[in-house]
Design an enzyme around this catalytic site. Structure first.
Site, PDB file in Angstrom:
ATOM      1  N   ASN A   1      -3.106   6.260  -1.670  1.00  0.00           N
ATOM      2  CA  ASN A   1      -2.999   6.532  -0.231  1.00  0.00           C
ATOM      3  C   ASN A   1      -2.439   7.910   0.090  1.00  0.00           C
ATOM      4  O   ASN A   1      -2.642   8.416   1.184  1.00  0.00           O
ATOM      5  CB  ASN A   1      -2.193   5.428   0.442  1.00  0.00           C
ATOM      6  CG  ASN A   1      -3.058   4.189   0.604  1.00  0.00           C
ATOM      7  OD1 ASN A   1      -4.193   4.277   1.084  1.00  0.00           O
ATOM      8  ND2 ASN A   1      -2.564   3.046   0.160  1.00  0.00           N
TER       9      ASN A   1
ATOM     10  N   SER B   1       0.825  -1.203   0.000  1.00  0.00           N
ATOM     11  CA  SER B   1       0.000   0.000   0.000  1.00  0.00           C
ATOM     12  C   SER B   1       0.858   1.253   0.000  1.00  0.00           C
ATOM     13  O   SER B   1       0.375   2.329  -0.341  1.00  0.00           O
ATOM     14  CB  SER B   1      -0.857   0.047   1.262  1.00  0.00           C
ATOM     15  OG  SER B   1      -1.601  -1.108   1.401  1.00  0.00           O
TER      16      SER B   1
ATOM     17  N   HIS C   1      -0.764  -2.712  -7.278  1.00  0.00           N
ATOM     18  CA  HIS C   1      -1.555  -2.447  -6.064  1.00  0.00           C
ATOM     19  C   HIS C   1      -3.040  -2.672  -6.355  1.00  0.00           C
ATOM     20  O   HIS C   1      -3.699  -1.814  -6.942  1.00  0.00           O
ATOM     21  CB  HIS C   1      -1.268  -0.993  -5.623  1.00  0.00           C
ATOM     22  CG  HIS C   1      -1.939  -0.575  -4.358  1.00  0.00           C
ATOM     23  ND1 HIS C   1      -2.125   0.753  -4.040  1.00  0.00           N
ATOM     24  CD2 HIS C   1      -2.469  -1.288  -3.336  1.00  0.00           C
ATOM     25  CE1 HIS C   1      -2.740   0.825  -2.870  1.00  0.00           C
ATOM     26  NE2 HIS C   1      -2.957  -0.390  -2.434  1.00  0.00           N
TER      27      HIS C   1
ATOM     28  N   GLU D   1      -3.561  -0.009  -9.235  1.00  0.00           N
ATOM     29  CA  GLU D   1      -2.599   1.103  -9.298  1.00  0.00           C
ATOM     30  C   GLU D   1      -1.241   0.475  -9.600  1.00  0.00           C
ATOM     31  O   GLU D   1      -0.748  -0.347  -8.825  1.00  0.00           O
ATOM     32  CB  GLU D   1      -2.591   1.842  -7.945  1.00  0.00           C
ATOM     33  CG  GLU D   1      -1.778   3.119  -7.949  1.00  0.00           C
ATOM     34  CD  GLU D   1      -1.782   3.816  -6.580  1.00  0.00           C
ATOM     35  OE1 GLU D   1      -1.819   3.148  -5.530  1.00  0.00           O
ATOM     36  OE2 GLU D   1      -1.748   5.064  -6.567  1.00  0.00           O
TER      37      GLU D   1
HETATM   38  P1  NAD Z   1      -2.903  -9.998   5.806  1.00  0.00           P
HETATM   39  O1  NAD Z   1      -2.363  -9.766   7.167  1.00  0.00           O
HETATM   40  O2  NAD Z   1      -4.352 -10.337   5.640  1.00  0.00           O
HETATM   41  O3  NAD Z   1      -2.063 -11.165   5.082  1.00  0.00           O
HETATM   42  C1  NAD Z   1      -0.663 -11.198   5.056  1.00  0.00           C
HETATM   43  C2  NAD Z   1      -0.233 -12.653   4.856  1.00  0.00           C
HETATM   44  O4  NAD Z   1       1.176 -12.682   4.660  1.00  0.00           O
HETATM   45  C3  NAD Z   1      -0.530 -13.564   6.069  1.00  0.00           C
HETATM   46  O5  NAD Z   1      -1.291 -14.667   5.646  1.00  0.00           O
HETATM   47  C4  NAD Z   1       0.862 -13.972   6.546  1.00  0.00           C
HETATM   48  O6  NAD Z   1       0.893 -15.285   7.078  1.00  0.00           O
HETATM   49  C5  NAD Z   1       1.650 -13.871   5.244  1.00  0.00           C
HETATM   50  N1  NAD Z   1       3.100 -13.798   5.434  1.00  0.00           N
HETATM   51  C6  NAD Z   1       3.795 -13.140   6.390  1.00  0.00           C
HETATM   52  N2  NAD Z   1       5.121 -13.344   6.216  1.00  0.00           N
HETATM   53  C7  NAD Z   1       5.258 -14.140   5.124  1.00  0.00           C
HETATM   54  C8  NAD Z   1       6.374 -14.698   4.441  1.00  0.00           C
HETATM   55  N3  NAD Z   1       7.620 -14.491   4.862  1.00  0.00           N
HETATM   56  N4  NAD Z   1       6.140 -15.475   3.357  1.00  0.00           N
HETATM   57  C9  NAD Z   1       4.874 -15.704   2.933  1.00  0.00           C
HETATM   58  N5  NAD Z   1       3.774 -15.197   3.539  1.00  0.00           N
HETATM   59  C10 NAD Z   1       3.971 -14.430   4.622  1.00  0.00           C
HETATM   60  O7  NAD Z   1      -2.535  -8.686   4.972  1.00  0.00           O
HETATM   61  P2  NAD Z   1      -3.296  -8.057   3.703  1.00  0.00           P
HETATM   62  O8  NAD Z   1      -4.334  -7.104   4.186  1.00  0.00           O
HETATM   63  O9  NAD Z   1      -3.641  -9.170   2.762  1.00  0.00           O
HETATM   64  O10 NAD Z   1      -2.125  -7.169   3.084  1.00  0.00           O
HETATM   65  C11 NAD Z   1      -1.118  -7.711   2.262  1.00  0.00           C
HETATM   66  C12 NAD Z   1      -0.447  -6.596   1.479  1.00  0.00           C
HETATM   67  O11 NAD Z   1      -1.429  -5.959   0.667  1.00  0.00           O
HETATM   68  C13 NAD Z   1       0.171  -5.491   2.339  1.00  0.00           C
HETATM   69  O12 NAD Z   1       1.326  -5.036   1.730  1.00  0.00           O
HETATM   70  C14 NAD Z   1      -0.919  -4.426   2.345  1.00  0.00           C
HETATM   71  O13 NAD Z   1      -0.407  -3.129   2.564  1.00  0.00           O
HETATM   72  C15 NAD Z   1      -1.456  -4.566   0.937  1.00  0.00           C
HETATM   73  N6  NAD Z   1      -2.828  -4.061   0.732  1.00  0.00           N
HETATM   74  C16 NAD Z   1      -3.799  -4.299   1.661  1.00  0.00           C
HETATM   75  C17 NAD Z   1      -5.096  -3.831   1.417  1.00  0.00           C
HETATM   76  C18 NAD Z   1      -6.208  -4.082   2.411  1.00  0.00           C
HETATM   77  O14 NAD Z   1      -7.268  -3.425   2.318  1.00  0.00           O
HETATM   78  N7  NAD Z   1      -6.057  -5.015   3.325  1.00  0.00           N
HETATM   79  C19 NAD Z   1      -5.391  -3.148   0.236  1.00  0.00           C
HETATM   80  C20 NAD Z   1      -4.390  -2.959  -0.721  1.00  0.00           C
HETATM   81  C21 NAD Z   1      -3.104  -3.422  -0.449  1.00  0.00           C
END
Ligand code: NAD
Length: 298
Positions: A191, A120, A141, A153
């Site tokens: 963002n 993000s 993104h 994005e």
């Molecule tokens: P989340 O916490 O739901 O999931 C993250 C996952 O990563 C978990 O399942 C965790 O076990 C896994 N993980 C951690 N370390 C790891 C590793 N070394 N190898 C493999 N897997 C690993 O998080 P999310 O909300 O899905 O966010 C993920 C990314 O997407 C972030 O960078 C976030 O900023 C971005 N993002 C999130 C949103 C949102 O609304 N949640 C929107 C756009 C972008």
């Protein structure tokens, strides 16, 4: 470049959605997570989300089965990326973790593979710099929920090659998404604009100018936003909002991005929004009504 094999690193909220749309569009997806329970949960979520699409007549049961057959799960990154033409990192929003993952995927993925991040706010250029192929690193993104939201994005890092960017634009269109390409500066565009609005809404509450419901209602009815900024912050996660604001504050060195002390307090107290059950509102399973947190009742 022809892309057929896609590896998605991280099977959380975003990773399962990204795997869903690629598998639905005929790509072979390796879904990788360090936690087996997350992989199991992701497959259940994907199946449930397909059922919702089936009930709306958007896909058939057969298409669902085909898509699920296109997904293979892994707990080992090296194994999960070794045949990839594209790797999309969607692990936890933590810079040190992402740099570690980018080093691992750079070592294990084929030399021609494109390495993308769904971050993000974290610098694409920084992630590219720990690899041996910075010209093939890019931001992709997606928005939450991925199967529903149209925007992708696309973030060009300092060294991203034009052809790589064009490939990712074409690929996003192939997924039925609308790509918008931007340059790599803190918060990118989505963002950089959204977070100051959320922060200003929290400041307005902190300064006592208006209550939670008034702030959200004014922005919903006055600006035709589907959700007020405080409800949206709860949905995104207050911890995520705080970490993005810190990236903006550090990256631009401009005090206008300083996170509101009320946001900092709420995160410190573990009030993270929907995921913790309480933020500006309280969330109980099965209840769809918006209920104000007791802390903010008058
Ligand atoms: P989340 O916490 O739901 O999931 C993250 C996952 O990563 C978990 O399942 C965790 O076990 C896994 N993980 C951690 N370390 C790891 C590793 N070394 N190898 C493999 N897997 C690993 O998080 P999310 O909300 O899905 O966010 C993920 C990314 O997407 C972030 O960078 C976030 O900023 C971005 N993002 C999130 C949103 C949102 O609304 N949640 C929107 C756009 C972008």
């Amino acid at each position: 470049m022809h892309i057929k094999n896609v590896s998605v690193i991280g099977a959380g909220t975003m990773g399962n959605g990204i795997a869903h749309v690629f598998a639905q569009n005929g790509f072979l997806v390796n879904l990788v997570d360090v936690q087996p329970s997350q992989l199991e949960k992701a497959l259940q979520t994907i199946s449930k989300n397909f059922d919702r699409q089936i009930s709306k007549g958007a896909v058939t049961e057969e298409q669902k089965q085909q898509a699920l057959n296109n997904i293979t799960t892994f707990t080992d990154i090296g194994e999960g990326v070794k045949n990839a033409q594209l790797v999309i990192e969607a692990a936890t929003e933590n810079e040190a973790l992402k740099l570690k993952i980018f080093k691992q995927i750079d070592e294990a993925a084929p030399a021609g593979a494109i390495l993308a991040s769904n971050t993000s706010s974290i610098s694409i250029t920084k992630m590219a710099a720990v690899t041996t192929r910075p010209q093939q690193v890019i931001g992709m993104h997606f928005m939450n929920p991925v199967p529903v939201m149209k925007l992708v994005e696309i973030i060009n890092g300092y060294a991203t090659r034009k052809e790589v960017s064009e490939t990712i634009v074409a690929l996003s269109k192939q997924l039925g998404k609308v790509p918008c390409t931007v340059n790599d500066y803190p918060g990118f565009i989505a963002n950089k604009i959204l977070m100051p609005m959320i922060n200003e809404a929290i400041y307005s509450l902190y300064e006592g100018i208006a209550g939670v419901e008034e702030i959200d209602t004014i922005m919903k009815l006055g600006m035709a936003h589907p959700m007020g900024p405080l409800q949206l912050a709860d949905f995104i996660g207050l911890d995520v909002c705080l970490s993005i604001l810190r990236v903006l504050h550090d990256g631009f060195g401009n005090p206008k991005y300083a996170p509101c002390p009320l946001l900092v307090n709420m995160v410190t107290a573990g009030k993270l929004g929907v995921k913790s059950g309480e933020g500006f509102y309280v969330y109980t399973a099965g209840n769809k009504e918006l209920v104000l947190s007791e802390r903010f009742r008058k």
